[in-house]
Every structure is written in structure tokens, then in C-alpha cells.
Scaffold this motif. Sequence first.
Motif, PDB file in Angstrom:
ATOM      1  N   TRP A  78       0.811  -1.214   0.000  1.00 35.63           N
ATOM      2  CA  TRP A  78       0.000   0.000   0.000  1.00 35.63           C
ATOM      3  C   TRP A  78       0.849   1.271   0.000  1.00 35.63           C
ATOM      4  N   GLU A  79       2.024   1.226   0.590  1.00 38.03           N
ATOM      5  CA  GLU A  79       2.832   2.439   0.734  1.00 38.03           C
ATOM      6  C   GLU A  79       3.454   2.896  -0.578  1.00 38.03           C
ATOM      7  N   THR A  80       3.742   1.970  -1.477  1.00 39.95           N
ATOM      8  CA  THR A  80       4.377   2.357  -2.741  1.00 39.95           C
ATOM      9  C   THR A  80       3.413   2.306  -3.920  1.00 39.95           C
ATOM     10  N   GLU A  81       2.614   1.264  -4.008  1.00 37.95           N
ATOM     11  CA  GLU A  81       1.767   1.081  -5.180  1.00 37.95           C
ATOM     12  C   GLU A  81       0.579   2.042  -5.218  1.00 37.95           C
ATOM     13  N   ILE A  82      -0.041   2.279  -4.070  1.00 42.03           N
ATOM     14  CA  ILE A  82      -1.279   3.061  -4.071  1.00 42.03           C
ATOM     15  C   ILE A  82      -1.050   4.548  -4.345  1.00 42.03           C
ATOM     16  N   PRO A  83      -0.036   5.194  -3.762  1.00 42.59           N
ATOM     17  CA  PRO A  83       0.210   6.589  -4.154  1.00 42.59           C
ATOM     18  C   PRO A  83       0.472   6.739  -5.653  1.00 42.59           C
ATOM     19  N   GLN A  84       1.177   5.781  -6.243  1.00 46.23           N
ATOM     20  CA  GLN A  84       1.424   5.844  -7.684  1.00 46.23           C
ATOM     21  C   GLN A  84       0.135   5.651  -8.476  1.00 46.23           C
ATOM     22  N   PHE A  85      -0.737   4.778  -7.978  1.00 49.70           N
ATOM     23  CA  PHE A  85      -2.039   4.595  -8.617  1.00 49.70           C
ATOM     24  C   PHE A  85      -2.816   5.910  -8.637  1.00 49.70           C
ATOM     25  N   MET A  86      -2.808   6.627  -7.517  1.00 46.39           N
ATOM     26  CA  MET A  86      -3.526   7.903  -7.454  1.00 46.39           C
ATOM     27  C   MET A  86      -2.920   8.930  -8.402  1.00 46.39           C
ATOM     28  N   GLU A  87      -1.610   8.927  -8.522  1.00 47.74           N
ATOM     29  CA  GLU A  87      -0.960   9.859  -9.446  1.00 47.74           C
ATOM     30  C   GLU A  87      -1.305   9.522 -10.895  1.00 47.74           C
ATOM     31  N   ARG A  88      -1.294   8.249 -11.228  1.00 46.96           N
ATOM     32  CA  ARG A  88      -1.676   7.847 -12.591  1.00 46.96           C
ATOM     33  C   ARG A  88      -3.120   8.247 -12.881  1.00 46.96           C
ATOM     34  N   MET A  89      -3.960   8.092 -11.876  1.00 43.16           N
ATOM     35  CA  MET A  89      -5.359   8.460 -12.026  1.00 43.16           C
ATOM     36  C   MET A  89      -5.508   9.964 -12.279  1.00 43.16           C
ATOM     37  N   ALA A  90      -4.775  10.769 -11.519  1.00 45.70           N
ATOM     38  CA  ALA A  90      -4.836  12.222 -11.696  1.00 45.70           C
ATOM     39  C   ALA A  90      -4.345  12.626 -13.087  1.00 45.70           C
ATOM     40  N   GLU A  91      -3.330  11.938 -13.584  1.00 51.19           N
ATOM     41  CA  GLU A  91      -2.820  12.260 -14.918  1.00 51.19           C
ATOM     42  C   GLU A  91      -3.847  11.913 -15.999  1.00 51.19           C
ATOM     43  N   TYR A  92      -4.573  10.833 -15.807  1.00 54.12           N
ATOM     44  CA  TYR A  92      -5.632  10.505 -16.764  1.00 54.12           C
ATOM     45  C   TYR A  92      -6.765  11.526 -16.697  1.00 54.12           C
ATOM     46  N   ALA A  93      -7.081  11.980 -15.501  1.00 58.09           N
ATOM     47  CA  ALA A  93      -8.095  13.027 -15.364  1.00 58.09           C
ATOM     48  C   ALA A  93      -7.656  14.286 -16.108  1.00 58.09           C
ATOM     49  N   TYR A  94      -6.389  14.607 -15.979  1.00 61.11           N
ATOM     50  CA  TYR A  94      -5.822  15.762 -16.691  1.00 61.11           C
ATOM     51  C   TYR A  94      -5.991  15.592 -18.203  1.00 61.11           C
ATOM     52  N   GLY A  95      -5.676  14.402 -18.693  1.00 61.60           N
ATOM     53  CA  GLY A  95      -5.798  14.144 -20.122  1.00 61.60           C
ATOM     54  C   GLY A  95      -7.231  14.189 -20.623  1.00 61.60           C
ATOM     55  N   ALA A  96      -8.168  13.803 -19.763  1.00 62.49           N
ATOM     56  CA  ALA A  96      -9.577  13.770 -20.167  1.00 62.49           C
ATOM     57  C   ALA A  96     -10.128  15.159 -20.470  1.00 62.49           C
ATOM     58  N   VAL A  97      -9.573  16.184 -19.819  1.00 55.48           N
ATOM     59  CA  VAL A  97     -10.104  17.544 -20.002  1.00 55.48           C
ATOM     60  C   VAL A  97      -9.113  18.487 -20.679  1.00 55.48           C
ATOM     61  N   LYS A  98      -7.932  17.996 -21.007  1.00 52.67           N
ATOM     62  CA  LYS A  98      -6.881  18.861 -21.555  1.00 52.67           C
ATOM     63  C   LYS A  98      -7.328  19.605 -22.813  1.00 52.67           C
ATOM     64  N   GLU A  99      -8.117  18.962 -23.643  1.00 52.75           N
ATOM     65  CA  GLU A  99      -8.546  19.573 -24.899  1.00 52.75           C
ATOM     66  C   GLU A  99      -9.909  20.259 -24.776  1.00 52.75           C
ATOM     67  N   LYS A 100     -10.386  20.442 -23.537  1.00 48.91           N
ATOM     68  CA  LYS A 100     -11.692  21.071 -23.306  1.00 48.91           C
ATOM     69  C   LYS A 100     -11.580  22.223 -22.302  1.00 48.91           C
ATOM     70  N   GLU A 101     -10.523  22.958 -22.356  1.00 50.98           N
ATOM     71  CA  GLU A 101     -10.299  24.018 -21.381  1.00 50.98           C
ATOM     72  C   GLU A 101     -11.464  25.013 -21.368  1.00 50.98           C
ATOM     73  N   GLY A 102     -12.016  25.234 -20.173  1.00 53.75           N
ATOM     74  CA  GLY A 102     -13.129  26.163 -20.024  1.00 53.75           C
ATOM     75  C   GLY A 102     -14.470  25.618 -20.466  1.00 53.75           C
ATOM     76  N   LYS A 103     -14.524  24.329 -20.802  1.00 54.19           N
ATOM     77  CA  LYS A 103     -15.761  23.751 -21.336  1.00 54.19           C
ATOM     78  C   LYS A 103     -16.240  22.542 -20.537  1.00 54.19           C
ATOM     79  N   VAL A 104     -15.798  22.444 -19.282  1.00 48.14           N
ATOM     80  CA  VAL A 104     -16.198  21.316 -18.439  1.00 48.14           C
ATOM     81  C   VAL A 104     -16.737  21.839 -17.109  1.00 48.14           C
ATOM     82  N   GLY A 105     -17.887  21.326 -16.716  1.00 44.95           N
ATOM     83  CA  GLY A 105     -18.466  21.646 -15.415  1.00 44.95           C
ATOM     84  C   GLY A 105     -18.588  20.380 -14.584  1.00 44.95           C
TER      85      GLY A 105
END
Length: 293
Positions: A168-195
Motif C-alpha cells: 500500500w505504501e508504494t503502489e497506491i500513491p502511484q495509482f492515485m498519481e496515474r489516475m490524476a494524470e488521466y483526469a488531466y488528459g480527459a479535459v486537456k482539450e476542453k479548457e473552459g468547457k467542463v463543469g
Amino acid sequence: PFLTDTNTLYLGGRSNAVEHIETAILHGFDYAVAGAPLIIADGLNGKNIHKVTINRKHFSEVSIAGDIAAADSMIVLSHFKGHIAAGFGGALKNLAMGCAPPEGKRAQHNARPFTIADNCTGCASCMKVCPKDAIRVVAKKSVIDQELCIGCFECLHACPEHAIDIDWETEIPQFMERMAEYAYGAVKEKEGKVGYMNFLIRITPDCDCFPFSDAPIVPDIGILASTDPVAIDAAGFDLVNQQQGYADSLLASHHHPGGDKFKGVHAQTDGYRQIRYAEEIGMGTRNYELVRI
């Protein structure tokens, strides 16, 4: 407008578009009810994919469902709840998993090795839910093929003896970071157009992907709306923790106002890590102002 979702990594009624639509209709997401069609954004079998370049720590590019990428704008509706690996699920997790095809979900999870403890009874519950047939029972004990394992956590969810574990100490923080990066990618091309709207109602201890629900861990709070996914999740996290936790729920500790309710359910997981990292990579800010309407 249209309603949308993506196919799941795990087995079940949402792993392909046909069964996914049937499941949605059974749960009331029908055109006659919603007034909008439902489109499974990654296609029949999750192959409708759009690559987005992000150049972050874990990914240089991410796989986003094609029809979500093609949409001009988006309203992200998220049920706020606990999660065994992410700590909690809100707008960020919904973006990350909800906008990704199975290929992208697999890239985010990718946590291993999973280990089997001696209290395994060989009941095969884990084997039945594994989407890659990576588990078999040998001499009345489950064995995981680490080469086939994709780190989806389904076995960990399914084990009635809690015999499956991970670092849990090594794998899970990395999982959360990967998740945040995917969230970033999901809206990267929709700046100002997501609520975003987070529903802090019936805040259950575990993910909605479970085939069952459990008693809420705190009272209902309300609905949050924002144009910042980091701020709305930070506000939701704080509001949940300000509540007095329910003693007759799965909340094992931190019942008092101010206690981390999500750690009270999943002590090994720091859910706030996903919020901090999302802010670090430029998705938004943890600073917010609550305006009641």
C-alpha cells in the motif's frame, strides 16, 4: 446533449456497449426518462480511442474514449463515496476512470504484485472475478500469475477472507498519481468547457462498481457544483470530514467531526493524495469558497 459512460475493465454487465446500454436502461437511463440518448463513448468493445499527449511523470500520452474526446463540452456528474484504493471517488476519479477505455483503465491500475496470505481458503471468489484468468486454485489456495495480472483490484474486492494484499505504501500513491494524470488528459482539450457536480448524498464506504451497497458513513450533505475538479473534490473531502460519522456503519474510526472518514474505512489509503497531485500537475486549485444557494 447525450449521456455517456465507458466500458469497464472488470467483467460484468458494462464490459461491452450492448450489455452496457441494457444495464443503463434497466436502471432508468432511457431516452424516454432522461430526454437524451446514451452513447458508450469507447465503442462496442472499448476500441474507440483518442490519444492525448500530456507529458507528465507517469504518462507521456493517455487513452481517452473517442466520443468523449469528440464532444465539445462536458458536465461531469459524480457520486462522492469511499474507495479501497483511491481513498474516495469524486470528480477526479470519475474523469480518470469514466473517460478512459479499458486500455486506459488498465494503465492506471497496473498495481502489483498482489500477494495471497495463509488464511486463503481456496474459495475461488477471486478467480471468478479476474478479467484475465490470472488466478487459479492449487492445493486449496489461490495462486496469482503475476505475468497475467493487470492490477485491477477485483480480486482484493472479492476476497471474503481479506487474504489478498498489496504494498500500500508504494503502489497506491502511484495509482492515485496515474489516475490524476488521466483526469488531466480527459479535459486537456476542453479548457473552459467542463463543469462538475459532486453528489454528497448517500456517501457509502466503497465504490459504486461493487455489486452491492452499504450503509452511509456520514449524513447526506448536498450537491456541489464547480468548474474546478480539484476544488470541488477538496471541498467534498472537507465537508465529509466535518460530519459526525455513523457508528453503525463500516466506519471503524475517525467518527468525530474533523476526522478523516475515508481513512476510517480504509486506513491504509490517503485519499487526499489524488487532490494534491492533481493540483501539482495543473488541474486546478485546492483553494475554494463555498457559496450556498
